[in-house]
Design a protein around this motif. Structure first.
Motif, PDB file in Angstrom:
ATOM      1  N   LEU A  33       0.722  -1.081  -0.263  1.00  0.00           N
ATOM      2  CA  LEU A  33      -0.231   0.267  -0.083  1.00  0.00           C
ATOM      3  C   LEU A  33       0.808   1.140   0.274  1.00  0.00           C
ATOM      4  O   LEU A  33       0.202   2.387  -0.565  1.00  0.00           O
ATOM      5  N   SER A  34       2.426   1.070   0.116  1.00  0.00           N
ATOM      6  CA  SER A  34       3.217   2.287   0.187  1.00  0.00           C
ATOM      7  C   SER A  34       3.151   2.609  -1.016  1.00  0.00           C
ATOM      8  O   SER A  34       4.592   3.240  -1.121  1.00  0.00           O
ATOM      9  N   THR A  35       3.282   1.911  -2.185  1.00  0.00           N
ATOM     10  CA  THR A  35       4.171   1.542  -3.336  1.00  0.00           C
ATOM     11  C   THR A  35       3.552   3.354  -4.295  1.00  0.00           C
ATOM     12  O   THR A  35       2.751   3.604  -3.963  1.00  0.00           O
ATOM     13  N   GLU A  36       4.750   3.745  -4.614  1.00  0.00           N
ATOM     14  CA  GLU A  36       3.844   4.783  -5.956  1.00  0.00           C
ATOM     15  C   GLU A  36       2.734   4.337  -7.108  1.00  0.00           C
ATOM     16  O   GLU A  36       2.277   5.179  -6.950  1.00  0.00           O
ATOM     17  N   GLY A  37       3.325   3.197  -6.983  1.00  0.00           N
ATOM     18  CA  GLY A  37       2.081   2.816  -8.322  1.00  0.00           C
ATOM     19  C   GLY A  37       1.235   2.292  -7.682  1.00  0.00           C
ATOM     20  O   GLY A  37      -0.175   2.553  -8.080  1.00  0.00           O
ATOM     21  N   PHE A  38       0.762   2.642  -5.977  1.00  0.00           N
ATOM     22  CA  PHE A  38      -0.616   2.245  -5.516  1.00  0.00           C
ATOM     23  C   PHE A  38      -0.988   3.262  -5.460  1.00  0.00           C
ATOM     24  O   PHE A  38      -2.738   3.745  -5.365  1.00  0.00           O
ATOM     25  N   CYS A  39      -0.217   4.257  -4.886  1.00  0.00           N
ATOM     26  CA  CYS A  39      -1.017   5.823  -4.397  1.00  0.00           C
ATOM     27  C   CYS A  39      -1.588   6.313  -5.793  1.00  0.00           C
ATOM     28  O   CYS A  39      -2.584   7.346  -5.727  1.00  0.00           O
ATOM     29  N   THR A  40      -0.684   6.317  -6.698  1.00  0.00           N
ATOM     30  CA  THR A  40      -0.609   7.165  -7.966  1.00  0.00           C
ATOM     31  C   THR A  40      -1.740   6.233  -9.001  1.00  0.00           C
ATOM     32  O   THR A  40      -2.183   6.668 -10.105  1.00  0.00           O
ATOM     33  N   TYR A  58      13.501  16.179  -5.720  1.00  0.00           N
ATOM     34  CA  TYR A  58      13.581  14.746  -6.542  1.00  0.00           C
ATOM     35  C   TYR A  58      14.779  15.107  -7.645  1.00  0.00           C
ATOM     36  O   TYR A  58      15.410  15.976  -8.389  1.00  0.00           O
ATOM     37  N   GLY A  59      15.552  13.541  -7.443  1.00  0.00           N
ATOM     38  CA  GLY A  59      17.132  13.963  -7.451  1.00  0.00           C
ATOM     39  C   GLY A  59      18.247  14.806  -7.502  1.00  0.00           C
ATOM     40  O   GLY A  59      19.414  14.215  -7.589  1.00  0.00           O
ATOM     41  N   ALA A  60      17.952  15.283  -5.814  1.00  0.00           N
ATOM     42  CA  ALA A  60      19.031  15.902  -5.207  1.00  0.00           C
ATOM     43  C   ALA A  60      19.839  14.690  -4.623  1.00  0.00           C
ATOM     44  O   ALA A  60      19.426  14.163  -3.994  1.00  0.00           O
ATOM     45  N   LEU A  61      21.211  14.887  -4.561  1.00  0.00           N
ATOM     46  CA  LEU A  61      22.079  13.696  -4.250  1.00  0.00           C
ATOM     47  C   LEU A  61      21.980  12.797  -4.603  1.00  0.00           C
ATOM     48  O   LEU A  61      21.879  11.649  -4.385  1.00  0.00           O
ATOM     49  N   GLY A  62      21.390  12.251  -5.882  1.00  0.00           N
ATOM     50  CA  GLY A  62      21.344  10.911  -6.355  1.00  0.00           C
ATOM     51  C   GLY A  62      19.676  10.583  -5.454  1.00  0.00           C
ATOM     52  O   GLY A  62      19.725   9.392  -5.972  1.00  0.00           O
ATOM     53  N   VAL A  63      18.892  11.191  -5.471  1.00  0.00           N
ATOM     54  CA  VAL A  63      17.777  10.795  -4.498  1.00  0.00           C
ATOM     55  C   VAL A  63      16.165  10.926  -5.417  1.00  0.00           C
ATOM     56  O   VAL A  63      16.006  12.429  -5.424  1.00  0.00           O
ATOM     57  N   ASN A  64      15.394   9.752  -5.322  1.00  0.00           N
ATOM     58  CA  ASN A  64      14.631   9.602  -5.763  1.00  0.00           C
ATOM     59  C   ASN A  64      13.447   9.929  -5.049  1.00  0.00           C
ATOM     60  O   ASN A  64      12.908   8.221  -5.404  1.00  0.00           O
ATOM     61  N   PRO A  65      13.075  10.293  -3.759  1.00  0.00           N
ATOM     62  CA  PRO A  65      11.796  10.071  -3.002  1.00  0.00           C
ATOM     63  C   PRO A  65      10.599  10.079  -3.977  1.00  0.00           C
ATOM     64  O   PRO A  65      10.342  10.285  -4.311  1.00  0.00           O
ATOM     65  N   GLY A  66       9.961   8.126  -2.947  1.00  0.00           N
ATOM     66  CA  GLY A  66       8.303   8.821  -3.747  1.00  0.00           C
ATOM     67  C   GLY A  66       7.218   9.366  -2.602  1.00  0.00           C
ATOM     68  O   GLY A  66       7.791  10.100  -1.150  1.00  0.00           O
ATOM     69  N   CYS A  67       6.110   8.803  -3.355  1.00  0.00           N
ATOM     70  CA  CYS A  67       5.005   9.652  -2.098  1.00  0.00           C
ATOM     71  C   CYS A  67       5.223   9.212  -0.836  1.00  0.00           C
ATOM     72  O   CYS A  67       5.493  10.211   0.240  1.00  0.00           O
ATOM     73  N   LYS A  68       5.671   7.651  -0.472  1.00  0.00           N
ATOM     74  CA  LYS A  68       5.431   7.210   1.589  1.00  0.00           C
ATOM     75  C   LYS A  68       6.930   7.651   1.679  1.00  0.00           C
ATOM     76  O   LYS A  68       6.953   7.831   3.098  1.00  0.00           O
ATOM     77  N   ASP A  69       8.022   8.309   1.663  1.00  0.00           N
ATOM     78  CA  ASP A  69       9.064   8.499   1.982  1.00  0.00           C
ATOM     79  C   ASP A  69       9.055  10.145   2.471  1.00  0.00           C
ATOM     80  O   ASP A  69       9.311  11.142   3.799  1.00  0.00           O
TER      81      ASP A  69
END
Length: 226
Positions: A33-40, A58-69
């Motif tokens: 339920l925490s996946t970006e696919g489920f959220c969207t 998004y993309g800062a320092l190589g990090v791509n956070p998703g909704c759950k983060d």
């Protein structure tokens, strides 16, 4: 070994197996339920997802956070918060998705401020735990920022009290302490409004002082006439 003892051992084994299965279902379900696919999977969440990808987060320092983060507390110690969020907020958002029309961005924007405020209040309630997962012990360079950060120890402030509108489309900032006390959303005054209020107070004070000086001069004039 008696039949009773064998039955007791069998019951324990079955109970243990069912417990393992239940734990696996709970943890696996929370992860799913925490996946970006489920959220969207809800059409409306495609709008904030795109905003996230265009943001500085998004993309800062190589990090791509998703909704759950940002919206789901992470880690075993916060698992109860994650489950509660899925049950309470998830059920509410599903209901709102069904009763509201989010077919266009314009229609979505009609409720954007309310949704943003609800997310901010969650972060306030969690002491911005999802922010602090990445931003550990920040040390801002400016004196003003350092003074604001001290409020985290002296006034119970948390990241989201000041850091709003960083990822998604900008909406008016909300006063989270005042909102909590009032039991409803309270907007923060705009910077220009704060300056105007201060100027009005100063002018009002100056006017009262001027009246006092005029009164004193009149009294002095009356004494001279006498």
């Amino acid at each position: 070994m008696t039949a009773l003892q064998k039955g007791s051992i069998g019951s324990l084994l079955i109970g243990g197996l069912l417990g393992i299965v239940l734990v696996a279902v709970v943890f696996g379900g929370e992860a799913a339920l925490s996946t970006e696919g489920f959220c969207t999977s809800c059409h409306s969440m495609a709008y904030p997802q795109e905003e996230l990808k265009q943001s500085s987060h998004y993309g800062a320092l190589g990090v791509n956070p998703g909704c759950k983060d940002c919206h789901i507390p992470q880690g075993f110690e916060n698992f109860h918060l994650a489950v509660a969020t899925h049950i309470v907020d998830g059920a509410r958002e599903l209901y709102l998705e069904l009763v509201n029309d989010y077919s266009t961005l314009e229609k979505f924007n009609e409720r954007r401020l309310i949704m943003a405020h609800d997310a901010r209040m969650n972060l306030k309630k969690w002491d911005s735990i999802t922010c602090k997962t990445c931003h550990k012990n920040p040390q801002p360079p400016g004196e003003s920022a350092q003074a604001e950060h001290k409020k985290m120890q002296t006034e119970g402030a948390t990241c989201i009290d000041c850091h709003q509108n960083l990822v998604h489309a900008e909406v008016p900032m909300t006063d989270l302490n005042a909102s909590r006390a009032a039991g409803k959303m309270v907007l923060k005054p705009e910077e220009g409004e704060e300056d105007t209020e201060e100027e009005d107070d100063e002018e009002e004070g100056s006017g009262e002082e001027a009246k006092g000086e005029d009164s004193a001069e009149e009294d002095s004039a009356d004494e001279d006439d006498d």
